[in-house]
Design an enzyme around this catalytic site. Sequence first.
Site, PDB file in Angstrom:
ATOM      1  N   SER A 297      40.872  20.281 -37.218  1.00  0.00           N
ATOM      2  CA  SER A 297      41.653  19.187 -36.696  1.00  0.00           C
ATOM      3  C   SER A 297      40.800  17.821 -36.253  1.00  0.00           C
ATOM      4  O   SER A 297      40.150  17.482 -36.891  1.00  0.00           O
ATOM      5  CB  SER A 297      42.588  19.668 -35.388  1.00  0.00           C
ATOM      6  OG  SER A 297      43.537  18.667 -34.936  1.00  0.00           O
TER       7      SER A 297
ATOM      8  N   HIS B  74      48.500  24.177 -40.177  1.00  0.00           N
ATOM      9  CA  HIS B  74      47.189  23.393 -39.426  1.00  0.00           C
ATOM     10  C   HIS B  74      45.994  24.278 -39.270  1.00  0.00           C
ATOM     11  O   HIS B  74      44.957  23.896 -39.633  1.00  0.00           O
ATOM     12  CB  HIS B  74      47.776  22.589 -38.577  1.00  0.00           C
ATOM     13  CG  HIS B  74      46.606  21.462 -37.980  1.00  0.00           C
ATOM     14  ND1 HIS B  74      46.312  20.389 -38.529  1.00  0.00           N
ATOM     15  CD2 HIS B  74      46.035  21.455 -36.746  1.00  0.00           C
ATOM     16  CE1 HIS B  74      45.440  19.584 -37.977  1.00  0.00           C
ATOM     17  NE2 HIS B  74      45.281  20.133 -36.805  1.00  0.00           N
TER      18      HIS B  74
ATOM     19  N   ASP C 213      50.899  21.756 -43.677  1.00  0.00           N
ATOM     20  CA  ASP C 213      50.547  21.049 -42.456  1.00  0.00           C
ATOM     21  C   ASP C 213      51.254  19.796 -42.675  1.00  0.00           C
ATOM     22  O   ASP C 213      50.844  18.746 -43.532  1.00  0.00           O
ATOM     23  CB  ASP C 213      49.232  20.936 -42.258  1.00  0.00           C
ATOM     24  CG  ASP C 213      48.558  20.330 -41.132  1.00  0.00           C
ATOM     25  OD1 ASP C 213      49.223  19.915 -40.234  1.00  0.00           O
ATOM     26  OD2 ASP C 213      47.487  19.961 -41.072  1.00  0.00           O
TER      27      ASP C 213
END
Length: 530
Positions: free
Chosen positions: A225, A503, A444
């Site tokens: 991330s 994610h 994601d």
Amino acid sequence: MKLANLLSLSACLATLSPAWGRIFQGSVMEGLEESANMHLEHLQAMRSFLGPTEETPIQHAKRESTIQFSNPKAKEFLVDGTKIPDVNFDAGPSWSGLMPISSDPHETRKLFFWFWPTTNASNSRDLLFWTNGGPGCSSLEGFLQENGPISWSWGQAEPTPNQWSWTSLANVVWVEQPVGTGFSQGVPDITNDDELAAQVMGFLEQFLDVFEELKGSNFWVSGESYAGMYVPYIANWIYEHPGLEVDLKGIWIADPTLTWGLVQQEIPALRFAQAHRDLFPFNDTFYAQLQNISDTCGYTDYLDSVTYPPTGQLPLPVGATFNNVTRAVGVSASCRMHSPIQNEVSILNPAFDVYRVSDTWPTLWSVIGFPESTQEFIYFNRTDVQDAIHAPHIAWETCSSGSVYSNGTAGFPGRDQSIPSTLSVLPNVIEKSVRTVIVHGLADFILVSEGTRIAIQNMTWNGLQGFQTPIEPDSFEVDNMGTFGVMHQERGLTYVEFSFSGHMTPQFVPWAAFQTIAFLLGKRPSPSTT
């Protein structure tokens, strides 16, 4: 119902399948019965995914470390693997606690770490650093629900051993950084990720002074991330400031923040929804409104301009904004695409999860309170857990409610002033590394894989811009599973997209993420099955 009870029930039902087959043979139920039996077989196979059950008792034999530390200070951080609350197996010895970011005896800024030695002595010369993103999200999330030796993921009744723990490949240290994240202590005072990297390097210097047997290790930096900013800046700082007593070899980043949100969210949002229309079942009127925004704001033409190889830097679309002071790229209010889609789909699917769009009702609880806080307790908020891992008695948060950056003038909270990594430090890191790996989950939506592709195509490294040849379909395979996404490699950069993943790739498809991190560490010749 506990997993063991569920599997026992499925085994019982499976014994009835021959009788069912005779009853339904030649009837309209025949196909349904076959599918039900297949589902029961798959439930049985789930045993190997989630660790020991009541039928296969957990072994409580004492586990020894593959590495010993001679510095007496190391004993202050030692964690007994038989005394970690709620963990009903010996996880083995580990070391955790707070470490200052400098040698100043009055240093108040300290980062919390949890170090685990590899379970394979042949990998004892490899040291892997992990950080979550946020900014301000705890790396203990990654430890407990992604790639650590103890797995307590969404919906699990209790912790289990993680057979895809990265500790089977290397010594791993999970670090809560920057200051202001998780258990880490001190007042955030950084304005950008060069300053963040300098503090991480200071932490590592203190860490290696205590755990000095790790000096000289092959070193790898990984994260997910917002670590798409953190990790390249940390690696670049180490490369450009020699002296850290490890040998940095490369980086691994998952679903990373690489460029402006305009590129990784707004521009590809509509095409993502259209490709997953069964999960974004908007009516034709709303889709027409979105298409009009895409056309008017220049997103449609922008996407059509992405080529392999690139023909040059892509100009910003007409919907972009530019701040002459901070030089940050944004998006005009009328050209917002991502948030309208997210708001609308959340009405249709109350359990919609921007981190994995395939999630539907009911929502699974999480013992660390992310993404849903419906659990009985937050694990790392318990004082018995904090005592076991030498953590301070504070209100631990998965992601900090305050900013981990300062505005740099009056000391008030601020925002990261760094230039996106693909436009700044990442090319240098790729060129200086043995291997660089970027992975992305195809389910994601908080960061869209097509936006990551665009970021790569707009980046220049090792003398050329972007990938020169197209990314081929069905080019990534998982051992004993088959096709699991796509992979592309050029000039020291490996890019992989995972099917079935959102994610947090080591959480959602740990077997696939494991292959890519094994490749990074040089434990296999390719991330894909060869």
